[in-house]
Design a protein around this motif. Structure first.
Motif, PDB file in Angstrom:
ATOM      1  N   TYR A   1       0.828  -1.209   0.000  1.00  0.00           N
ATOM      2  CA  TYR A   1       0.000   0.000   0.000  1.00  0.00           C
ATOM      3  C   TYR A   1       0.868   1.268   0.000  1.00  0.00           C
ATOM      4  O   TYR A   1       0.628   2.176  -0.805  1.00  0.00           O
ATOM      5  CB  TYR A   1      -0.960  -0.044   1.197  1.00  0.00           C
ATOM      6  CG  TYR A   1      -1.670   1.246   1.507  1.00  0.00           C
ATOM      7  CD1 TYR A   1      -2.820   1.624   0.814  1.00  0.00           C
ATOM      8  CD2 TYR A   1      -1.193   2.101   2.510  1.00  0.00           C
ATOM      9  CE1 TYR A   1      -3.469   2.813   1.109  1.00  0.00           C
ATOM     10  CE2 TYR A   1      -1.838   3.293   2.808  1.00  0.00           C
ATOM     11  CZ  TYR A   1      -2.970   3.648   2.110  1.00  0.00           C
ATOM     12  OH  TYR A   1      -3.598   4.826   2.389  1.00  0.00           O
ATOM     13  N   PRO A   2       1.893   1.346   0.872  1.00  0.00           N
ATOM     14  CA  PRO A   2       2.736   2.550   0.845  1.00  0.00           C
ATOM     15  C   PRO A   2       3.421   2.787  -0.495  1.00  0.00           C
ATOM     16  O   PRO A   2       3.543   3.929  -0.939  1.00  0.00           O
ATOM     17  CB  PRO A   2       3.781   2.273   1.933  1.00  0.00           C
ATOM     18  CG  PRO A   2       3.126   1.341   2.853  1.00  0.00           C
ATOM     19  CD  PRO A   2       2.250   0.479   2.000  1.00  0.00           C
ATOM     20  N   ILE A   3       3.848   1.703  -1.155  1.00  0.00           N
ATOM     21  CA  ILE A   3       4.526   1.891  -2.440  1.00  0.00           C
ATOM     22  C   ILE A   3       3.557   2.514  -3.445  1.00  0.00           C
ATOM     23  O   ILE A   3       3.892   3.454  -4.166  1.00  0.00           O
ATOM     24  CB  ILE A   3       5.070   0.544  -2.960  1.00  0.00           C
ATOM     25  CG1 ILE A   3       6.195   0.067  -2.035  1.00  0.00           C
ATOM     26  CG2 ILE A   3       5.582   0.679  -4.386  1.00  0.00           C
ATOM     27  CD1 ILE A   3       6.637  -1.343  -2.291  1.00  0.00           C
ATOM     28  N   THR A   6       2.655   6.241  -2.330  1.00  0.00           N
ATOM     29  CA  THR A   6       3.690   7.240  -2.580  1.00  0.00           C
ATOM     30  C   THR A   6       3.543   7.802  -3.984  1.00  0.00           C
ATOM     31  O   THR A   6       3.665   9.009  -4.206  1.00  0.00           O
ATOM     32  CB  THR A   6       5.093   6.613  -2.408  1.00  0.00           C
ATOM     33  OG1 THR A   6       5.155   6.025  -1.122  1.00  0.00           O
ATOM     34  CG2 THR A   6       6.171   7.655  -2.523  1.00  0.00           C
ATOM     35  N   HIS A   7       3.264   6.890  -4.941  1.00  0.00           N
ATOM     36  CA  HIS A   7       3.074   7.350  -6.327  1.00  0.00           C
ATOM     37  C   HIS A   7       1.861   8.258  -6.432  1.00  0.00           C
ATOM     38  O   HIS A   7       1.885   9.263  -7.122  1.00  0.00           O
ATOM     39  CB  HIS A   7       2.928   6.154  -7.256  1.00  0.00           C
ATOM     40  CG  HIS A   7       4.197   5.382  -7.431  1.00  0.00           C
ATOM     41  ND1 HIS A   7       4.589   4.404  -6.556  1.00  0.00           N
ATOM     42  CD2 HIS A   7       5.178   5.476  -8.354  1.00  0.00           C
ATOM     43  CE1 HIS A   7       5.749   3.919  -6.944  1.00  0.00           C
ATOM     44  NE2 HIS A   7       6.134   4.550  -8.030  1.00  0.00           N
ATOM     45  N   TYR A  35       0.386  10.112  -3.965  1.00  0.00           N
ATOM     46  CA  TYR A  35       0.663  11.403  -3.319  1.00  0.00           C
ATOM     47  C   TYR A  35       1.505  12.297  -4.211  1.00  0.00           C
ATOM     48  O   TYR A  35       1.358  13.512  -4.211  1.00  0.00           O
ATOM     49  CB  TYR A  35       1.428  11.208  -2.004  1.00  0.00           C
ATOM     50  CG  TYR A  35       0.664  10.538  -0.897  1.00  0.00           C
ATOM     51  CD1 TYR A  35      -0.725  10.533  -0.868  1.00  0.00           C
ATOM     52  CD2 TYR A  35       1.343   9.915   0.144  1.00  0.00           C
ATOM     53  CE1 TYR A  35      -1.413   9.905   0.156  1.00  0.00           C
ATOM     54  CE2 TYR A  35       0.665   9.288   1.186  1.00  0.00           C
ATOM     55  CZ  TYR A  35      -0.716   9.284   1.179  1.00  0.00           C
ATOM     56  OH  TYR A  35      -1.385   8.659   2.193  1.00  0.00           O
ATOM     57  N   TRP A  41      -0.108  18.645  -1.405  1.00  0.00           N
ATOM     58  CA  TRP A  41      -0.774  18.178  -0.188  1.00  0.00           C
ATOM     59  C   TRP A  41       0.135  18.357   1.018  1.00  0.00           C
ATOM     60  O   TRP A  41       1.270  17.877   1.006  1.00  0.00           O
ATOM     61  CB  TRP A  41      -1.136  16.696  -0.364  1.00  0.00           C
ATOM     62  CG  TRP A  41      -1.998  16.135   0.707  1.00  0.00           C
ATOM     63  CD1 TRP A  41      -3.111  16.694   1.234  1.00  0.00           C
ATOM     64  CD2 TRP A  41      -1.811  14.891   1.376  1.00  0.00           C
ATOM     65  NE1 TRP A  41      -3.650  15.884   2.194  1.00  0.00           N
ATOM     66  CE2 TRP A  41      -2.874  14.766   2.305  1.00  0.00           C
ATOM     67  CE3 TRP A  41      -0.867  13.873   1.287  1.00  0.00           C
ATOM     68  CZ2 TRP A  41      -3.002  13.657   3.129  1.00  0.00           C
ATOM     69  CZ3 TRP A  41      -1.005  12.772   2.109  1.00  0.00           C
ATOM     70  CH2 TRP A  41      -2.063  12.662   3.021  1.00  0.00           C
ATOM     71  N   GLY A  52      -0.259  17.011   3.947  1.00  0.00           N
ATOM     72  CA  GLY A  52      -0.245  15.854   4.834  1.00  0.00           C
ATOM     73  C   GLY A  52      -1.491  15.770   5.692  1.00  0.00           C
ATOM     74  O   GLY A  52      -1.661  14.840   6.446  1.00  0.00           O
ATOM     75  N   PHE A  53      -2.357  16.760   5.620  1.00  0.00           N
ATOM     76  CA  PHE A  53      -3.637  16.673   6.320  1.00  0.00           C
ATOM     77  C   PHE A  53      -4.680  17.347   5.448  1.00  0.00           C
ATOM     78  O   PHE A  53      -4.339  18.010   4.467  1.00  0.00           O
ATOM     79  CB  PHE A  53      -3.563  17.328   7.706  1.00  0.00           C
ATOM     80  CG  PHE A  53      -2.906  18.673   7.695  1.00  0.00           C
ATOM     81  CD1 PHE A  53      -3.625  19.813   7.387  1.00  0.00           C
ATOM     82  CD2 PHE A  53      -1.530  18.786   7.967  1.00  0.00           C
ATOM     83  CE1 PHE A  53      -3.012  21.057   7.372  1.00  0.00           C
ATOM     84  CE2 PHE A  53      -0.920  20.019   7.944  1.00  0.00           C
ATOM     85  CZ  PHE A  53      -1.653  21.157   7.644  1.00  0.00           C
ATOM     86  N   GLY A  54      -5.962  17.168   5.802  1.00  0.00           N
ATOM     87  CA  GLY A  54      -7.016  17.710   4.964  1.00  0.00           C
ATOM     88  C   GLY A  54      -7.215  16.836   3.745  1.00  0.00           C
ATOM     89  O   GLY A  54      -6.517  15.837   3.569  1.00  0.00           O
ATOM     90  N   ALA A  59       8.938  16.488   3.907  1.00  0.00           N
ATOM     91  CA  ALA A  59       7.762  15.742   4.339  1.00  0.00           C
ATOM     92  C   ALA A  59       7.357  16.048   5.778  1.00  0.00           C
ATOM     93  O   ALA A  59       6.192  16.062   6.104  1.00  0.00           O
ATOM     94  CB  ALA A  59       8.000  14.234   4.182  1.00  0.00           C
ATOM     95  N   LEU A  95       3.998  17.048   1.495  1.00  0.00           N
ATOM     96  CA  LEU A  95       4.113  15.609   1.328  1.00  0.00           C
ATOM     97  C   LEU A  95       4.071  15.159  -0.128  1.00  0.00           C
ATOM     98  O   LEU A  95       4.732  14.196  -0.494  1.00  0.00           O
ATOM     99  CB  LEU A  95       3.029  14.883   2.133  1.00  0.00           C
ATOM    100  CG  LEU A  95       3.585  14.317   3.424  1.00  0.00           C
ATOM    101  CD1 LEU A  95       3.700  15.401   4.464  1.00  0.00           C
ATOM    102  CD2 LEU A  95       2.748  13.179   3.934  1.00  0.00           C
ATOM    103  N   ALA A 127       7.528  15.842  -1.500  1.00  0.00           N
ATOM    104  CA  ALA A 127       8.481  14.896  -0.924  1.00  0.00           C
ATOM    105  C   ALA A 127       8.285  13.506  -1.520  1.00  0.00           C
ATOM    106  O   ALA A 127       9.261  12.799  -1.796  1.00  0.00           O
ATOM    107  CB  ALA A 127       8.319  14.850   0.594  1.00  0.00           C
ATOM    108  N   SER A 128       7.019  13.120  -1.732  1.00  0.00           N
ATOM    109  CA  SER A 128       6.749  11.810  -2.319  1.00  0.00           C
ATOM    110  C   SER A 128       7.326  11.706  -3.725  1.00  0.00           C
ATOM    111  O   SER A 128       7.884  10.671  -4.106  1.00  0.00           O
ATOM    112  CB  SER A 128       5.255  11.535  -2.383  1.00  0.00           C
ATOM    113  OG  SER A 128       4.704  11.546  -1.099  1.00  0.00           O
ATOM    114  N   VAL A 180       9.877   8.963  -4.952  1.00  0.00           N
ATOM    115  CA  VAL A 180       9.666   8.076  -6.097  1.00  0.00           C
ATOM    116  C   VAL A 180      10.857   8.157  -7.047  1.00  0.00           C
ATOM    117  O   VAL A 180      11.419   7.132  -7.451  1.00  0.00           O
ATOM    118  CB  VAL A 180       8.368   8.448  -6.844  1.00  0.00           C
ATOM    119  CG1 VAL A 180       8.300   7.728  -8.180  1.00  0.00           C
ATOM    120  CG2 VAL A 180       7.162   8.103  -5.988  1.00  0.00           C
TER     121      VAL A 180
END
Lengths: 277, 287
Positions: B14-16, B19-20, B22, B27, B29-31, B243, B254, B257-258, B262
């Protein structure tokens, strides 16, 4: 005869001894500094023996700088993570080795591919996931993140180990009326003891030494800091207390060092094993 | 099996994927995740001097640690491989100790050891008469890089030594006996038997060393924090800064940073892929 061998080895021995001394000198220096006063540390930095052995640096780190709390957090996180990882990866390894199911090979390849993903690549979504679960700034959240990142390697190692055990053993147990679970617990696990030891020591080392994940997941709650994050904060808060710092640093590394010295061969077997796979 | 699948899916797969995802949004990191910007984060990265600085610094650090560690570790492994050497297990343990100790702790302690004023390294060098004036190790870009390379090589040499040792122990003894019978010198044996046979192991050691150095974070973050200036800001620190801190204009970024993650992750993955293929070919040639 032995003396002659020793004499012939002398040049090599001298070189190795000098290099080895340089290698562990930082640790000797840390131990020595941790027993000095700060004044002594600055004025007589090169002398190894302190004027007298004082334990006040350790007391200060443990009580004033809250390292008793950090130590406790590190123990809780590390032990929980190790238990989760051992149970899950042993079960998965066994299932992968014995149970046939469609899509097994692609799954193994996918597992193996994730080993090469750098950590910075996944930390942001992991952080988000923990936050959405409402576990940000909690120990369970930290444990989940540490345990979740790890078991792939060990599952693959367990798989290789269980594949090497003849199937006849399982069949014999089944003939005696053992269930799948009983076979696993009473027949397979005892045979996997060295693998379990390897998993325990490596996972212990990784979790105990982990810094990035606890740093990010406990940014807003100092009470949940593990030793590594606590030491990092210590530098910011007491930036001239050099000897307190070395005492705190030793408190942080001694457990993993003791574990290594006691169970060295599992460390090395595990590391060479994971390289080969 | 099922809990494992959930864990791996949640914390690795899921994180991999995310990341793509995001990386295509702006963003903090919230909202809500609703400001889709397409590839703009990527074009911004490619235009950012500090990104390329971090990219380059990561590779300089990697080259330095690899060049220092691999030959030295091989040399020590060859010396320790002799069964008649007294104390070989003790030496092996001593060289391995830095590997198991906590990187973050080592980084913090090394700050003090490399301190300009009365640091252990400066005091030692002055005592030996190698320098007249203390070097301001961590206050200048070049020396900070050198200090990091030295410390990282010191810390992780043990693991390379173990890998080389495993490789050396897998070499066929008969070949060495034959070489001895033919009167080959130590150097000839090394040059014509050990080196060619060790190439496949060497590629694996190289692969691990490169990936480890490129993804190092704890030691660098605690020892130099990327400084002075951005002289030792490697990729993982660059990503962290965008991030999780409010360094760049108020809010964390974020998405940006993502995208950096990547780009760098794919680079590291490609390098690993090429080297794994090389390793496979090298071991096939041997057979």
């Amino acid at each position: 005869m032995r003396l002659r061998t020793l004499l012939r080895q002398l040049p090599v021995q001298v070189v190795l001894a000098v290099v080895a001394l340089i290698w562990i000198y930082p640790f000797i220096w840390m131990v020595s500094s941790s027993f000095k006063t700060n004044r002594e540390f600055l004025s007589r930095g090169l002398e190894l023996l302190p004027e007298q052995f004082r334990t006040e640096n350790y007391v200060r780190a443990w009580e004033v700088a809250n390292f008793s709390q950090y130590f406790q957090n590190s123990v809780i996180v590390t032990v929980s993570t190790v238990v989760i990882v051992v149970v899950i990866s042993a079960l998965t390894g066994y299932a992968l080795a014995r149970v046939q199911f469609p899509g097994k090979r692609p799954l193994i390849v996918l597992y193996a591919a994730t080993l090469f993903i750098p950590k910075g690549y996944t930390i942001i979504p992991v952080y988000q996931l923990i936050r959405e679960l409402g576990l940000l700034n909690t120990l369970p959240g930290l444990i989940l993140a540490e345990a979740g990142a790890a078991p792939v390697l060990f599952a693959l190692l367990f798989m290789a180990h269980f594949s090497g055990i003849p199937k006849e053993l399982d069949e014999a147990a089944e003939l005696d009326g053992a269930t799948f679970g009983q076979t696993f617990i009473h027949v397979m696990l005892p045979l996997a003891k060295p693998m379990i030891a390897t998993t325990v020591v490596l996972q212990f080392m990784w979790t105990w030494n982990s810094f990035f994940t606890p740093l990010v997941l406990t940014l807003n709650n100092p009470d949940l800091r593990t030793l590594t994050v606590g030491l990092y904060a210590f530098v910011g808060e007491y930036n001239t207390d050099w000897t307190g710092l070395t005492a705190a640093a030793l408190i942080s590394i001694v457990p993993v060092l003791v574990l290594f010295l006691a169970l060295q061969r599992y460390f090395i077997a595990g590391l060479t094993g994971s390289v080969k796979s | 099996m099922v809990p494992q699948l959930i864990l791996v899916t949640a914390f690795t797969l899921y994180p991999i994927v995310m990341t793509h995802v995001y990386s295509l949004f702006e963003w903090p990191g919230f909202g809500p995740l609703d400001r889709f910007v397409g590839l703009r984060n990527y074009t911004r990265i490619l235009a950012d001097e500090l990104f390329w600085n971090a990219f380059q610094k990561s590779f300089i650090f990697m080259a330095g640690t690899v060049a220092l560690q691999l030959p030295l570790a091989l040399l020590i492994a060859i010396l320790l491989n002799s069964e008649r050497l007294y104390g070989r297990n003790v030496y092996r343990t001593l060289f391995f100790i830095p590997v198991v100790t906590t990187s973050a702790v080592i980084g913090i302690v090394m700050r003090s050891i490399f301190a300009s004023h009365d640091g252990l390294v400066n005091n030692g060098l002055q005592l030996l008469g190698l320098i007249d004036r203390p070097i301001r190790w961590l206050a200048q870009g070049d020396t900070a890089m050198i200090a990091l390379i030295l410390v990282a090589s010191w810390k992780w040499l043990g693991i390379k030594m173990i890998m080389w040792l495993a490789g050396l122990q897998s070499l066929p003894v008969e070949l060495y006996d034959a070489a001895k019978v033919d009167g080959a010198s130590f150097w000839q044996t090394f040059r014509h038997i050990t080196v060619p046979l060790l190439v496949p192991v060497g590629v694996v050691v190289l692969l691990f060393s490169m990936v480890d150095a490129l993804t190092a974070f704890d030691l660098i973050f605690t020892m130099t924090e990327g400084g002075p200036g951005f002289a030792t800001e490697f990729m993982e620190l660059y990503i962290y800064r965008y991030a999780f801190t409010s360094f760049a204009g108020g809010l964390p970024q974020l998405g940006y940073a993502s995208a950096a993650g990547v780009f760098f992750g794919v680079t590291v993955f490609l390098i690993s892929l090429v080297l794994s293929l090389l390793a496979r070919r090298a071991s096939q040639v041997r057979r």
